[in-house]
Enzyme design. Structure first.
Site, PDB file in Angstrom:
ATOM      1  N   ARG A 181     -10.193 -31.383   8.487  1.00  0.00           N
ATOM      2  CA  ARG A 181     -10.256 -29.936   8.725  1.00  0.00           C
ATOM      3  C   ARG A 181     -11.428 -29.555   9.620  1.00  0.00           C
ATOM      4  O   ARG A 181     -11.461 -28.458  10.154  1.00  0.00           O
ATOM      5  CB  ARG A 181     -10.425 -29.177   7.387  1.00  0.00           C
ATOM      6  CG  ARG A 181      -9.422 -29.558   6.303  1.00  0.00           C
ATOM      7  CD  ARG A 181      -8.036 -29.034   6.634  1.00  0.00           C
ATOM      8  NE  ARG A 181      -7.068 -29.381   5.613  1.00  0.00           N
ATOM      9  CZ  ARG A 181      -6.124 -30.307   5.771  1.00  0.00           C
ATOM     10  NH1 ARG A 181      -6.023 -30.985   6.894  1.00  0.00           N
ATOM     11  NH2 ARG A 181      -5.267 -30.552   4.811  1.00  0.00           N
ATOM     12  N   HIS A 195       0.494 -39.676   4.484  1.00  0.00           N
ATOM     13  CA  HIS A 195       1.440 -38.649   4.941  1.00  0.00           C
ATOM     14  C   HIS A 195       0.949 -37.248   4.555  1.00  0.00           C
ATOM     15  O   HIS A 195       1.726 -36.350   4.232  1.00  0.00           O
ATOM     16  CB  HIS A 195       2.823 -38.917   4.333  1.00  0.00           C
ATOM     17  CG  HIS A 195       3.978 -38.612   5.243  1.00  0.00           C
ATOM     18  ND1 HIS A 195       4.677 -39.586   5.917  1.00  0.00           N
ATOM     19  CD2 HIS A 195       4.577 -37.448   5.584  1.00  0.00           C
ATOM     20  CE1 HIS A 195       5.651 -39.021   6.621  1.00  0.00           C
ATOM     21  NE2 HIS A 195       5.610 -37.727   6.445  1.00  0.00           N
ATOM     22  N   ARG A 244       2.066 -35.847   1.071  1.00  0.00           N
ATOM     23  CA  ARG A 244       3.452 -35.365   0.920  1.00  0.00           C
ATOM     24  C   ARG A 244       4.378 -36.429   0.337  1.00  0.00           C
ATOM     25  O   ARG A 244       5.546 -36.181   0.127  1.00  0.00           O
ATOM     26  CB  ARG A 244       3.985 -34.930   2.293  1.00  0.00           C
ATOM     27  CG  ARG A 244       3.152 -33.874   2.951  1.00  0.00           C
ATOM     28  CD  ARG A 244       3.401 -33.783   4.437  1.00  0.00           C
ATOM     29  NE  ARG A 244       4.631 -33.107   4.771  1.00  0.00           N
ATOM     30  CZ  ARG A 244       4.810 -31.789   4.776  1.00  0.00           C
ATOM     31  NH1 ARG A 244       3.800 -31.011   4.429  1.00  0.00           N
ATOM     32  NH2 ARG A 244       5.956 -31.254   5.116  1.00  0.00           N
ATOM     33  N   GLN A 272       6.831 -41.475  17.217  1.00  0.00           N
ATOM     34  CA  GLN A 272       6.841 -41.968  15.837  1.00  0.00           C
ATOM     35  C   GLN A 272       8.273 -42.272  15.411  1.00  0.00           C
ATOM     36  O   GLN A 272       9.148 -41.408  15.488  1.00  0.00           O
ATOM     37  CB  GLN A 272       6.208 -40.915  14.916  1.00  0.00           C
ATOM     38  CG  GLN A 272       6.297 -41.209  13.437  1.00  0.00           C
ATOM     39  CD  GLN A 272       7.500 -40.555  12.777  1.00  0.00           C
ATOM     40  OE1 GLN A 272       7.863 -39.437  13.136  1.00  0.00           O
ATOM     41  NE2 GLN A 272       8.128 -41.233  11.825  1.00  0.00           N
ATOM     42  N   LYS A 315       2.068 -46.633  10.644  1.00  0.00           N
ATOM     43  CA  LYS A 315       1.521 -45.387  10.080  1.00  0.00           C
ATOM     44  C   LYS A 315       1.832 -45.308   8.591  1.00  0.00           C
ATOM     45  O   LYS A 315       3.007 -45.263   8.200  1.00  0.00           O
ATOM     46  CB  LYS A 315       2.132 -44.176  10.796  1.00  0.00           C
ATOM     47  CG  LYS A 315       1.672 -42.838  10.249  1.00  0.00           C
ATOM     48  CD  LYS A 315       2.158 -41.693  11.095  1.00  0.00           C
ATOM     49  CE  LYS A 315       1.626 -40.366  10.612  1.00  0.00           C
ATOM     50  NZ  LYS A 315       2.330 -39.835   9.442  1.00  0.00           N
ATOM     51  N   PRO A 337       2.104 -37.021  14.333  1.00  0.00           N
ATOM     52  CA  PRO A 337       3.510 -36.663  14.524  1.00  0.00           C
ATOM     53  C   PRO A 337       4.004 -35.736  13.418  1.00  0.00           C
ATOM     54  O   PRO A 337       3.735 -35.977  12.244  1.00  0.00           O
ATOM     55  CB  PRO A 337       4.238 -38.022  14.447  1.00  0.00           C
ATOM     56  CG  PRO A 337       3.315 -38.911  13.684  1.00  0.00           C
ATOM     57  CD  PRO A 337       1.932 -38.440  13.968  1.00  0.00           C
ATOM     58  N   TYR A 389      11.182 -43.200  12.650  1.00  0.00           N
ATOM     59  CA  TYR A 389      11.709 -43.320  11.287  1.00  0.00           C
ATOM     60  C   TYR A 389      12.938 -44.204  11.410  1.00  0.00           C
ATOM     61  O   TYR A 389      13.853 -43.868  12.188  1.00  0.00           O
ATOM     62  CB  TYR A 389      12.172 -41.956  10.759  1.00  0.00           C
ATOM     63  CG  TYR A 389      11.092 -41.101  10.143  1.00  0.00           C
ATOM     64  CD1 TYR A 389      10.218 -41.596   9.181  1.00  0.00           C
ATOM     65  CD2 TYR A 389      10.976 -39.750  10.491  1.00  0.00           C
ATOM     66  CE1 TYR A 389       9.251 -40.773   8.601  1.00  0.00           C
ATOM     67  CE2 TYR A 389      10.012 -38.930   9.911  1.00  0.00           C
ATOM     68  CZ  TYR A 389       9.157 -39.453   8.966  1.00  0.00           C
ATOM     69  OH  TYR A 389       8.207 -38.651   8.388  1.00  0.00           O
ATOM     70  N   THR A 397       6.511 -45.163  10.923  1.00  0.00           N
ATOM     71  CA  THR A 397       6.065 -44.609   9.641  1.00  0.00           C
ATOM     72  C   THR A 397       6.639 -45.455   8.509  1.00  0.00           C
ATOM     73  O   THR A 397       7.856 -45.630   8.406  1.00  0.00           O
ATOM     74  CB  THR A 397       6.472 -43.130   9.523  1.00  0.00           C
ATOM     75  OG1 THR A 397       5.774 -42.415  10.540  1.00  0.00           O
ATOM     76  CG2 THR A 397       6.101 -42.550   8.172  1.00  0.00           C
ATOM     77  N   GLY A 435      -5.320 -37.549   7.526  1.00  0.00           N
ATOM     78  CA  GLY A 435      -5.159 -36.954   6.203  1.00  0.00           C
ATOM     79  C   GLY A 435      -6.378 -36.166   5.792  1.00  0.00           C
ATOM     80  O   GLY A 435      -7.463 -36.728   5.646  1.00  0.00           O
ATOM     81  N   GLY A 436      -6.210 -34.860   5.662  1.00  0.00           N
ATOM     82  CA  GLY A 436      -7.273 -34.015   5.117  1.00  0.00           C
ATOM     83  C   GLY A 436      -8.307 -33.562   6.117  1.00  0.00           C
ATOM     84  O   GLY A 436      -9.274 -32.883   5.751  1.00  0.00           O
ATOM     85  N   SER A 446       7.553 -36.779  16.612  1.00  0.00           N
ATOM     86  CA  SER A 446       8.307 -37.309  15.474  1.00  0.00           C
ATOM     87  C   SER A 446       9.739 -37.623  15.904  1.00  0.00           C
ATOM     88  O   SER A 446      10.299 -36.952  16.778  1.00  0.00           O
ATOM     89  CB  SER A 446       8.324 -36.256  14.365  1.00  0.00           C
ATOM     90  OG  SER A 446       9.301 -36.561  13.400  1.00  0.00           O
ATOM     91  N   GLY A 494      -2.557 -33.158  11.072  1.00  0.00           N
ATOM     92  CA  GLY A 494      -1.253 -32.503  11.082  1.00  0.00           C
ATOM     93  C   GLY A 494      -1.392 -31.009  10.848  1.00  0.00           C
ATOM     94  O   GLY A 494      -1.301 -30.191  11.769  1.00  0.00           O
ATOM     95  N   ALA A 503       7.453 -33.282  12.193  1.00  0.00           N
ATOM     96  CA  ALA A 503       8.862 -32.928  12.374  1.00  0.00           C
ATOM     97  C   ALA A 503       9.039 -31.429  12.631  1.00  0.00           C
ATOM     98  O   ALA A 503       8.200 -30.619  12.221  1.00  0.00           O
ATOM     99  CB  ALA A 503       9.640 -33.306  11.116  1.00  0.00           C
TER     100      ALA A 503
HETATM  101  C1  LIG Z   1       5.019 -30.158   8.171  1.00  0.00           C
HETATM  102  C2  LIG Z   1       4.736 -31.620   8.318  1.00  0.00           C
HETATM  103  C3  LIG Z   1       5.702 -32.461   8.848  1.00  0.00           C
HETATM  104  C4  LIG Z   1       5.436 -33.816   9.020  1.00  0.00           C
HETATM  105  N1  LIG Z   1       6.362 -34.608   9.641  1.00  0.00           N
HETATM  106  C5  LIG Z   1       6.085 -35.930   9.853  1.00  0.00           C
HETATM  107  C6  LIG Z   1       6.992 -36.761  10.557  1.00  0.00           C
HETATM  108  O1  LIG Z   1       8.043 -36.321  11.021  1.00  0.00           O
HETATM  109  N2  LIG Z   1       6.653 -38.069  10.722  1.00  0.00           N
HETATM  110  C7  LIG Z   1       5.474 -38.602  10.226  1.00  0.00           C
HETATM  111  O2  LIG Z   1       5.224 -39.793  10.390  1.00  0.00           O
HETATM  112  N3  LIG Z   1       4.591 -37.815   9.579  1.00  0.00           N
HETATM  113  C8  LIG Z   1       4.855 -36.510   9.391  1.00  0.00           C
HETATM  114  N4  LIG Z   1       3.949 -35.715   8.768  1.00  0.00           N
HETATM  115  C9  LIG Z   1       2.639 -36.294   8.337  1.00  0.00           C
HETATM  116  C10 LIG Z   1       1.624 -36.205   9.479  1.00  0.00           C
HETATM  117  O3  LIG Z   1       1.945 -37.049  10.542  1.00  0.00           O
HETATM  118  C11 LIG Z   1       0.228 -36.588   8.991  1.00  0.00           C
HETATM  119  O4  LIG Z   1       0.278 -37.860   8.400  1.00  0.00           O
HETATM  120  C12 LIG Z   1      -0.371 -35.594   7.980  1.00  0.00           C
HETATM  121  O5  LIG Z   1      -0.046 -34.282   8.332  1.00  0.00           O
HETATM  122  C13 LIG Z   1      -1.896 -35.752   7.934  1.00  0.00           C
HETATM  123  O6  LIG Z   1      -2.462 -34.926   6.979  1.00  0.00           O
HETATM  124  P1  LIG Z   1      -3.084 -33.482   7.303  1.00  0.00           P
HETATM  125  O7  LIG Z   1      -1.899 -32.570   7.439  1.00  0.00           O
HETATM  126  O8  LIG Z   1      -3.920 -33.193   6.121  1.00  0.00           O
HETATM  127  O9  LIG Z   1      -3.846 -33.582   8.579  1.00  0.00           O
HETATM  128  C14 LIG Z   1       4.191 -34.350   8.610  1.00  0.00           C
HETATM  129  C15 LIG Z   1       3.217 -33.490   8.073  1.00  0.00           C
HETATM  130  C16 LIG Z   1       3.466 -32.136   7.943  1.00  0.00           C
HETATM  131  C17 LIG Z   1       2.392 -31.247   7.403  1.00  0.00           C
END
Ligand SMILES: Cc1cc2nc3c(=O)[nH]c(=O)nc-3n(C[C@H](O)[C@H](O)[C@H](O)COP(=O)(O)O)c2cc1C
Length: 383
Positions: free
Chosen positions: A314, A279, A282, A130, A255, A80, A132, A158, A311-312, A109, A333, A82
Site C-alpha cells: 500500500r 493472490h 483471495r 499471466q 506466480k 495481473p 491460467y 498462476t 500482496g498487501g 490476465s 493489485g 481480471a
Molecule cells: C480484483 C482482482 C482480480 C484479480 N485477478 C487476477 C487474475 O486474473 N490473475 C492473477 O494471477 N491474479 C489475479 N489477482 C491477484 C493479483 O494479481 C495480485 O496477486 C494481488 O492483487 C496482490 O495483492 P494486493 O491486491 O494486496 O496488492 C486479482 C486480484 C484482484 C484484487
C-alpha cells in the site's frame, strides 16, 4: 473533489467505494473466508522498522531496476488482474498506458477484458501476460503464441488458483461476470447511474483472450468462482509449468510460489522468477503473508532466481522493506485498481506518481542512492 486530492491507497479506496456498484467494489476489496490472510498481507510489513543511514550524500536516487529481462524505472509494477473493464470503461487500456508512462510493467490476465493484440497496439511499455491453464485443449498454446507474435516481454503462470477461493462477499453481493441485474444487485446499479451509463455506452464486456475457446462460459453471467471451478484445470502440474516455460522461451515467472521447496523447483524447471504471492488473500485463507515468508525464500534461492513480492503493498515503505530483505521488485493489485475505478488512466497515473514520490523521498531519507544499496541492515525486527 479532484482526483489530485487522493494521496494514498485509502483515499482511492474510499472514492472507488462511492463510484462502484457494491458487487463490483466488494469483488476487488474482498478476500476468502474470514479474510485473515487479506489483512495480514499488509500488517506483515509492520513487523519490522526501517533504520536509516545519515550523511550519505544521496543526491537524486535511482529507482530503476531490472526484472524479467526488462529495465523498469521503479521497483513496483501492476499485478495481473481480471476484468478491468468492470472497474472503469477504459479497463486494461488505461492501466497499460499508465504503466507505460511510468516505465514499469503492465500485466495482463488471461481473463482480461481487452485482447492481447489490442493491448500490444495500445501501449509500448514492458508487458507481462499471466496464464491460467484451462481444461480446454489448445488455449494455453494459443495464448503463448499470440503473446509471442504481439511482442509481450514476459509471462507468468498462476499456480495458486486451481480451484476458487471461497470469496463470500461475491456470494453475498451477487457478483457475476458479465454483471447480471438481479433484484439484489439492481439497487446498487440504480444508485450508481454514472457507472451504469458508462458500462452500457462503451464497448461490450467480453473476455477476448478465451472467448473462442470457452464461448458459452465467457458470455453468460456467472460467478467468478463458478467459472474458475468449471474451466481451470485442477490437475495442473510441474510438467505443465515446464511446458509453458519451454514454449514461451523468454522471461517466465511462477506466480503464487510460497514454499522454499517449490521455489527451488522453480529454478530446476527453468523459471526466471517467482512471484511470492497468495493472490492478495483471495485464495487459501490462513496462508502466510508473502513478506513474512520472504527472508526464508531469499536465504534459500536469493541470487539464483528473481523474487517478486506481491500482496498487501500500500505504501512505498512496504516496497522498500521487501527490497531490503532481498526482493527483486514488487507488484500490487488493489493499489492500482481502486485508482483505476476512481479515475481511469489518470487515476492509475496519480497512484503510480504517489508511490514513486514515496519511494524517492524514502530512499533519500534512508540514505540510499540505488535499489541495490538496500539490505537487511536497513531493517530492525520487532519480537
Ligand atoms: C480484483 C482482482 C482480480 C484479480 N485477478 C487476477 C487474475 O486474473 N490473475 C492473477 O494471477 N491474479 C489475479 N489477482 C491477484 C493479483 O494479481 C495480485 O496477486 C494481488 O492483487 C496482490 O495483492 P494486493 O491486491 O494486496 O496488492 C486479482 C486480484 C484482484 C484484487
Amino acid at each position: 473533489m479532484s482526483l489530485e486530492d487522493n494521496f494514498n491507497f485509502e483515499d482511492f479506496r474510499r472514492v472507488a467505494k462511492k463510484k462502484l456498484p457494491a458487487p463490483i467494489f466488494h469483488y476487488i476489496d474482498g478476500g476468502s473466508d474470514d479474510e485473515v490472510t487479506l489483512k495480514r498481507n499488509t500488517d506483515s510489513f509492520s513487523k519490522c522498522d526501517l533504520v536509516p543511514n545519515i550523511l550519505a550524500s544521496v543526491g537524486e536516487p535511482d529507482l530503476s531496476t531490472k526484472v524479467l529481462g526488462s529495465k523498469i524505472d521503479m521497483p513496483l509494477f501492476l499485478s495481473p488482474v481480471a476484468m478491468q473493464r468492470l472497474f472503469h470503461h477504459e479497463g486494461d487500456k488505461a492501466s497499460a498506458r499508465a504503466a507505460e508512462k511510468f516505465g514499469t510493467f503492465y500485466s495482463m490476465s488471461t481473463m482480461a477484458t481487452s485482447s492481447i493484440e489490442e493491448i500490444a497496439n495500445t501501449a509500448s511499455g514492458p508487458k507481462m501476460f499471466q496464464i491460467y491453464i484451462h481444461k480446454t485443449q489448445g488455449l494455453t498454446d494459443n495464448l503463448i503464441d499470440r503473446c509471442k507474435s504481439s511482442g509481450f516481454n514476459a509471462m507468468c503462470l498462476t499456480v495458486d488458483t486451481i480451484v476458487a477461493g471461497n470469496r463470500e462477499r461475491d456470494h453475498k453481493w451477487g457478483f457475476t461476470t458479465p454483471p447480471k441485474l438481479t433484484l439484489k444487485s439492481l439497487m446498487s446499479f440504480a444508485t450508481h447511474p454514472m457507472w451504469t451509463i458508462n458500462y452500457l455506452t462503451h464497448e461490450k464486456f467480453q473476455l477476448p483472450n478465451v472467448s473462442q475457446f470457452v464461448k458459452k462460459s465467457s458470455s453468460i453471467a456467472k460467478g467468478v468462482m463458478e467459472y474458475i471451478n468449471e474451466q481451470y484445470d485442477p490437475a495442473m502440474s510441474w510438467k505443465d509449468a515446464e511446458y509453458c516455460i519451454k514454449r514461451w522461451g523468454g522471461p517466465f515467472a511462477l506466480k503464487g510460489v510460497m514454499s522454499v521447496e517449490d521455489a527451488k523447483r522453480a529454478i530446476d524447471i527453468g523459471a526466471s522468477a517467482i512471484m511470492l504471492s497468495n493472490h492478495g488473500g483471495r485464495q487459501l485463507d490462513g496462508s502466510r503473508a508473502p513478506f513474512d515468508q520472504l527472508e526464508k525464500i531469499v536465504d534459500a534461492v536469493g541470487g539464483k532466481i528473481e523474487i517478486i513480492v506481491d500482496g498487501g503493498i500500500r505504501r512505498g515503505t512496504h516496497v522498500l522493506k521487501a527490497l531490503s530483505l532481498g526482493a527483486t521488485a514488487c507488484s500490487f493489485g488493489k493499489g492500482f485498481l481502486f485508482a483505476l475505478s476512481a479515475g481511469g488512466q489518470k487515476g492509475v497515473e496519480i497512484m503510480l506518481q504517489r508511490m514513486k514520490e514515496e519511494l524517492r523521498r524514502d530512499m533519500i531519507l534512508l540514505g540510499k542512492k540505488n535499489i541495490g544499496d538496500l539490505s537487511k541492515e536497513n531493517l530492525a525486527f520487532r519480537d
